[in-house]
Write an enzyme that holds these catalytic residues in place. Structure first.
Site, PDB file in Angstrom:
ATOM      1  N   ARG A 208     -37.849  45.798  23.459  1.00  0.00           N
ATOM      2  CA  ARG A 208     -36.779  45.244  22.618  1.00  0.00           C
ATOM      3  C   ARG A 208     -35.403  45.816  22.976  1.00  0.00           C
ATOM      4  O   ARG A 208     -34.587  46.082  22.092  1.00  0.00           O
ATOM      5  CB  ARG A 208     -37.048  45.500  21.134  1.00  0.00           C
ATOM      6  CG  ARG A 208     -38.201  44.709  20.570  1.00  0.00           C
ATOM      7  CD  ARG A 208     -37.729  43.353  20.058  1.00  0.00           C
ATOM      8  NE  ARG A 208     -38.862  42.585  19.580  1.00  0.00           N
ATOM      9  CZ  ARG A 208     -39.117  42.369  18.298  1.00  0.00           C
ATOM     10  NH1 ARG A 208     -38.318  42.830  17.378  1.00  0.00           N
ATOM     11  NH2 ARG A 208     -40.158  41.657  17.948  1.00  0.00           N
TER      12      ARG A 208
ATOM     13  N   ARG B 247     -31.073  42.846  18.154  1.00  0.00           N
ATOM     14  CA  ARG B 247     -30.111  42.938  17.039  1.00  0.00           C
ATOM     15  C   ARG B 247     -29.282  44.209  16.965  1.00  0.00           C
ATOM     16  O   ARG B 247     -28.280  44.243  16.269  1.00  0.00           O
ATOM     17  CB  ARG B 247     -30.853  42.745  15.719  1.00  0.00           C
ATOM     18  CG  ARG B 247     -31.167  41.291  15.455  1.00  0.00           C
ATOM     19  CD  ARG B 247     -32.084  41.139  14.284  1.00  0.00           C
ATOM     20  NE  ARG B 247     -33.335  41.850  14.552  1.00  0.00           N
ATOM     21  CZ  ARG B 247     -34.399  41.805  13.773  1.00  0.00           C
ATOM     22  NH1 ARG B 247     -34.360  41.118  12.661  1.00  0.00           N
ATOM     23  NH2 ARG B 247     -35.498  42.463  14.079  1.00  0.00           N
TER      24      ARG B 247
ATOM     25  N   ARG C 152     -25.689  35.261  18.849  1.00  0.00           N
ATOM     26  CA  ARG C 152     -26.583  34.572  17.905  1.00  0.00           C
ATOM     27  C   ARG C 152     -25.808  33.742  16.885  1.00  0.00           C
ATOM     28  O   ARG C 152     -26.279  32.709  16.434  1.00  0.00           O
ATOM     29  CB  ARG C 152     -27.473  35.588  17.172  1.00  0.00           C
ATOM     30  CG  ARG C 152     -28.706  36.060  17.925  1.00  0.00           C
ATOM     31  CD  ARG C 152     -29.694  34.957  18.230  1.00  0.00           C
ATOM     32  NE  ARG C 152     -29.960  34.074  17.110  1.00  0.00           N
ATOM     33  CZ  ARG C 152     -30.821  34.315  16.147  1.00  0.00           C
ATOM     34  NH1 ARG C 152     -31.534  35.411  16.169  1.00  0.00           N
ATOM     35  NH2 ARG C 152     -30.998  33.464  15.173  1.00  0.00           N
TER      36      ARG C 152
ATOM     37  N   ASP D 225     -40.379  35.426  23.324  1.00  0.00           N
ATOM     38  CA  ASP D 225     -41.192  36.008  22.248  1.00  0.00           C
ATOM     39  C   ASP D 225     -42.662  35.744  22.543  1.00  0.00           C
ATOM     40  O   ASP D 225     -42.991  34.764  23.220  1.00  0.00           O
ATOM     41  CB  ASP D 225     -40.815  35.413  20.887  1.00  0.00           C
ATOM     42  CG  ASP D 225     -41.276  36.316  19.757  1.00  0.00           C
ATOM     43  OD1 ASP D 225     -40.534  37.246  19.402  1.00  0.00           O
ATOM     44  OD2 ASP D 225     -42.404  36.133  19.274  1.00  0.00           O
TER      45      ASP D 225
ATOM     46  N   TYR E 149     -51.746  36.069  14.360  1.00  0.00           N
ATOM     47  CA  TYR E 149     -50.611  35.325  13.796  1.00  0.00           C
ATOM     48  C   TYR E 149     -50.995  33.880  13.479  1.00  0.00           C
ATOM     49  O   TYR E 149     -50.592  33.312  12.457  1.00  0.00           O
ATOM     50  CB  TYR E 149     -49.419  35.332  14.762  1.00  0.00           C
ATOM     51  CG  TYR E 149     -48.601  36.609  14.713  1.00  0.00           C
ATOM     52  CD1 TYR E 149     -47.739  36.858  13.651  1.00  0.00           C
ATOM     53  CD2 TYR E 149     -48.705  37.565  15.714  1.00  0.00           C
ATOM     54  CE1 TYR E 149     -46.993  38.026  13.594  1.00  0.00           C
ATOM     55  CE2 TYR E 149     -47.959  38.745  15.667  1.00  0.00           C
ATOM     56  CZ  TYR E 149     -47.106  38.967  14.601  1.00  0.00           C
ATOM     57  OH  TYR E 149     -46.378  40.117  14.534  1.00  0.00           O
TER      58      TYR E 149
HETATM   59  O1  CP3 Z   1     -36.048  42.886  24.683  1.00  0.00           O
HETATM   60  C1  CP3 Z   1     -37.264  42.577  24.647  1.00  0.00           C
HETATM   61  O2  CP3 Z   1     -38.164  43.409  24.458  1.00  0.00           O
HETATM   62  C2  CP3 Z   1     -37.659  41.144  24.967  1.00  0.00           C
HETATM   63  C3  CP3 Z   1     -37.779  40.275  23.866  1.00  0.00           C
HETATM   64  C4  CP3 Z   1     -38.927  40.338  22.875  1.00  0.00           C
HETATM   65  C5  CP3 Z   1     -38.787  39.834  21.557  1.00  0.00           C
HETATM   66  N1  CP3 Z   1     -40.009  39.850  20.962  1.00  0.00           N
HETATM   67  C6  CP3 Z   1     -37.525  39.344  20.995  1.00  0.00           C
HETATM   68  C7  CP3 Z   1     -37.400  39.200  19.537  1.00  0.00           C
HETATM   69  C8  CP3 Z   1     -40.262  40.740  23.035  1.00  0.00           C
HETATM   70  C9  CP3 Z   1     -40.932  41.402  24.214  1.00  0.00           C
HETATM   71  C10 CP3 Z   1     -40.926  40.414  21.810  1.00  0.00           C
HETATM   72  C11 CP3 Z   1     -42.363  40.638  21.600  1.00  0.00           C
HETATM   73  C12 CP3 Z   1     -42.922  40.410  20.257  1.00  0.00           C
HETATM   74  N2  CP3 Z   1     -42.622  39.439  19.356  1.00  0.00           N
HETATM   75  C13 CP3 Z   1     -43.998  41.166  19.732  1.00  0.00           C
HETATM   76  C14 CP3 Z   1     -44.708  42.274  20.451  1.00  0.00           C
HETATM   77  C15 CP3 Z   1     -43.997  43.563  20.362  1.00  0.00           C
HETATM   78  C16 CP3 Z   1     -44.047  44.203  19.011  1.00  0.00           C
HETATM   79  O3  CP3 Z   1     -42.964  44.285  18.404  1.00  0.00           O
HETATM   80  O4  CP3 Z   1     -45.131  44.594  18.599  1.00  0.00           O
HETATM   81  C17 CP3 Z   1     -44.274  40.651  18.449  1.00  0.00           C
HETATM   82  C18 CP3 Z   1     -45.345  41.170  17.484  1.00  0.00           C
HETATM   83  C19 CP3 Z   1     -43.413  39.544  18.225  1.00  0.00           C
HETATM   84  C20 CP3 Z   1     -43.370  38.648  17.065  1.00  0.00           C
HETATM   85  C21 CP3 Z   1     -42.087  38.683  16.350  1.00  0.00           C
HETATM   86  N3  CP3 Z   1     -40.878  38.268  16.890  1.00  0.00           N
HETATM   87  C22 CP3 Z   1     -41.840  39.108  15.027  1.00  0.00           C
HETATM   88  C23 CP3 Z   1     -42.903  39.641  14.079  1.00  0.00           C
HETATM   89  C24 CP3 Z   1     -40.468  38.946  14.766  1.00  0.00           C
HETATM   90  C25 CP3 Z   1     -39.737  39.162  13.474  1.00  0.00           C
HETATM   91  C26 CP3 Z   1     -39.534  40.591  13.171  1.00  0.00           C
HETATM   92  C27 CP3 Z   1     -38.359  41.131  13.924  1.00  0.00           C
HETATM   93  O5  CP3 Z   1     -38.490  42.188  14.551  1.00  0.00           O
HETATM   94  O6  CP3 Z   1     -37.298  40.496  13.843  1.00  0.00           O
HETATM   95  C28 CP3 Z   1     -39.875  38.463  15.969  1.00  0.00           C
HETATM   96  C29 CP3 Z   1     -38.452  38.130  16.175  1.00  0.00           C
HETATM   97  C30 CP3 Z   1     -37.780  38.648  17.393  1.00  0.00           C
HETATM   98  N4  CP3 Z   1     -38.323  38.713  18.644  1.00  0.00           N
HETATM   99  C31 CP3 Z   1     -36.442  39.112  17.454  1.00  0.00           C
HETATM  100  C32 CP3 Z   1     -36.198  39.467  18.794  1.00  0.00           C
HETATM  101  C33 CP3 Z   1     -34.917  39.963  19.389  1.00  0.00           C
HETATM  102  C34 CP3 Z   1     -35.444  39.134  16.306  1.00  0.00           C
HETATM  103  C35 CP3 Z   1     -34.851  37.783  16.186  1.00  0.00           C
HETATM  104  C36 CP3 Z   1     -33.497  37.786  15.513  1.00  0.00           C
HETATM  105  O7  CP3 Z   1     -33.478  37.863  14.285  1.00  0.00           O
HETATM  106  O8  CP3 Z   1     -32.482  37.688  16.216  1.00  0.00           O
END
Ligand code: CP3
Length: 350
Positions: free
Chosen positions: A32, A36, A45, A82, A156
Site C-alpha cells: 500500500r 490515502r 481521487r 485491488d 469476500y
Molecule cells: O500500493 C499498493 O499496495 C497497491 C494497491 C493495492 C490496493 N489494495 C489499493 C487500495 C493493493 C495491493 C491492495 C490489496 C488488497 N485489497 C488487499 C490485500 C492486502 C491487505 O490489505 O490485506 C485487500 C484485503 C483488499 C481489499 C480492500 N481494498 C479493502 C478491504 C479496502 C477497503 C479498506 C481500505 O483499506 O480502504 C480496499 C480499498 C483500497 N484498496 C484502497 C486502496 C488504495 C483505498 C481506496 C480509497 O479509499 O481511496
C-alpha cells in the site's frame, strides 16, 4: 534484445534477492505504498470517479502507481489495482463505499457458483496500466503485479463485505463442501490467468495476498490456503517459469512453515508484524519479506527506525526484502516513509 533484458533484470535489487542473491543493502518497497496517506493521491481521487474507476482507468492507475516513486527512492512499484477486481470480473459486482469498504453481490445459493464466468476483458485496463507504468520506470526498479489468493477472495465473495472473522463465509464453506471446492477452482483459474497477463504486460515479479489466511484452523489453512496457493503457483510457473512469486499468508503464525518453498514453490514469503523475523529466518528456506509494524511507521518514528536497523542487521548477508508487516495506513506521515526508505538505502555503508 534478450541479453539486454536479462542484464536489466540482474540490475534489479528486488529480483537479485528473490533469486537468492543478497545485495549490499536490502531492496525496499511497502505494501500500500500508493494510497490515502499521500496528499497527491487524495488530490487525484477528488478529480476522478470511484476507487474502481481509478483502477480501471490506465492513465490514472499508472499515475497513482508512480506517485510514491516520485517521492521516495523505492526499489519496486506495485501496480495500483485491488484484489477484488477478480470477483468483479467473475460477475459479483464489486463497489467501494466511502468509510465502509468493499460491498459485493455475494453468492447465496450453492448453485450460484456455476453461474460465475470470468470476463477477463474487464481487466484489460490493468494490463494497459502496467504497460504504461513499465515504460516510465528506471530499469533498476521492479514492477510487481498481484492478485488475491483463492481463500481470501472466496471469503469476500461469500461474506459480501469485510468482516472480523468471515463467519458467514466459513459457514457456507462447511455447509457446501463440493461447491466451495468448485468456487476455489474457478477463482484459482482466474487468478492464474490474471497473474500471467500481468507478467506478459511487463511485471517483473508477482505477489499473492492471502490476507485472511490467519482466520483458518490448522486443517483448513492446509486445504484452503496452502494447497490452493500451491496449485496457483504450479499453474502460473507453467506459463511464467522464471518470474518470482511472493506469497503473503497474513496471520499464519506458526503455520508459516506450511508455506515454505519446498511445499508451495513460492520464492519468497511475506512475514507479518506478529511473527518474529528471527524465527522465520531460522525456520524457513524461502526468501523473507517484511515486517515493520505499519502502526509503528505511522505513530512512533524513532522506535520504527530502531526496529528497521535491527531487521537489517538480522538479515545481513541473507536474501531479504525490506517491507512492512501489512499495508501503510492512511494516518502515516509521508516523512516517516521517507526516513525509513533513506535508512534502508544508506544501510550498505554501515
Ligand atoms: O500500493 C499498493 O499496495 C497497491 C494497491 C493495492 C490496493 N489494495 C489499493 C487500495 C493493493 C495491493 C491492495 C490489496 C488488497 N485489497 C488487499 C490485500 C492486502 C491487505 O490489505 O490485506 C485487500 C484485503 C483488499 C481489499 C480492500 N481494498 C479493502 C478491504 C479496502 C477497503 C479498506 C481500505 O483499506 O480502504 C480496499 C480499498 C483500497 N484498496 C484502497 C486502496 C488504495 C483505498 C481506496 C480509497 O479509499 O481511496
Amino acid at each position: 534484445m534478450l541479453s539486454k533484458q536479462t542484464d536489466e533484470k540482474i540490475d534489479q535489487p528486488l529480483l537479485s534477492n528473490l533469486s537468492g542473491k543478497p545485495t549490499k543493502r536490502p531492496p525496499i518497497w511497502l505494501m500500500r505504498q500508493a494510497g490515502r496517506y499521500l496528499p497527491e493521491y487524495q488530490a487525484l481521487r477528488k478529480k476522478t470517479g470511484s476507487f474502481l474507476d481509478c483502477c480501471y482507468t490506465p492513465s490514472v492507475a499508472s499515475e497513482i502507481t508512480l506517485q510514491p516513486l516520485k517521492r521516495f527512492d523505492l526499489d519496486a512499484a506495485i501496480i495500483f489495482s485491488d484484489i477484488l477486481v477478480i470477483p468483479d470480473a467473475l460477475g459479483t459486482n464489486v463497489r467501494f463505499e466511502e468509510n465502509i469498504g468493499p460491498m459485493i453481490d455475494g453468492l447465496n445459493e450453492p448453485k450460484d457458483v456455476a453461474k460465475l464466468h470470468f470476463n477477463q476483458s474487464l481487466l484489460d485496463p490493468v494490463y494497459e496500466a502496467i504497460e504504461l507504468t513499465k515504460k516510465q520506470l528506471s530499469s533498476h526498479v521492479s514492477l510487481i503485479g498481484f492478485a488475491g489468493a483463492a481463500w481470501t477472495l472466496a471469503a469476500y465473495m461469500l461474506q459480501s463485505k469485510s468482516a472480523e472473522n468471515f463467519q458467514k463465509a466459513k459457514q457456507w464453506a462447511y455447509a457446501n463442501k463440493r461447491e466451495f471446492d468448485e468456487l476455489l477452482a474457478i477463482i484459482e483459474n482466474a487468478v492464474v490467468t490474471h497473474l500471467v497477463s500481468q507478467v506478459r504486460a511487463g511485471c517483473d515479479a508477482i505477489q499473492i495476498f492471502d490476507s485472511w489466511a490467519g482466520l483458518l484452523s490448522v486443517t483448513d489453512i492446509q486445504r484452503w490456503s496452502v494447497e490452493s496457493l500451491t496449485r496457483i503457483i504450479r499453474d502460473f510457473k507453467h506459463e511464467c517459469p522464471t518470474t518470482p512469486v511472493i506469497i503473503f499468508p497474513r496471520g499464519a503464525g506458526t503455520n508459516y512453515g506450511l508455506y515454505d518453498t519446498q511445499y508451495t514453490g513460492a520464492s519468497a514469503i511475506g512475514v507479518d508484524q506478529f511473527t518474529s523475523l528471527a524465527w522465520a529466518s531460522e525456520h524457513l528456506q524461502a526468501v523473507l519479506q517484511g515486517n515493520i509494524d505499519p502502526l509503528l511507521l505511522a505513530l512512533d518514528k524513532d522506535a520504527m527506525l530502531t526496529q528497521a536497523r535491527e531487521n537489517i542487521a538480522l538479515m545481513k548477508g541473507k536474501p531479504f526484502i525490506f517491507n512492512l508487516g501489512h499495508g501503510v495506513i492512511p494516518q502515516t506521515p509521508p516523512e516517516h516513509v521517507e526516513l525509513l526508505v533513506n535508512l534502508v538505502k544508506e544501510s550498505d555503508c554501515g
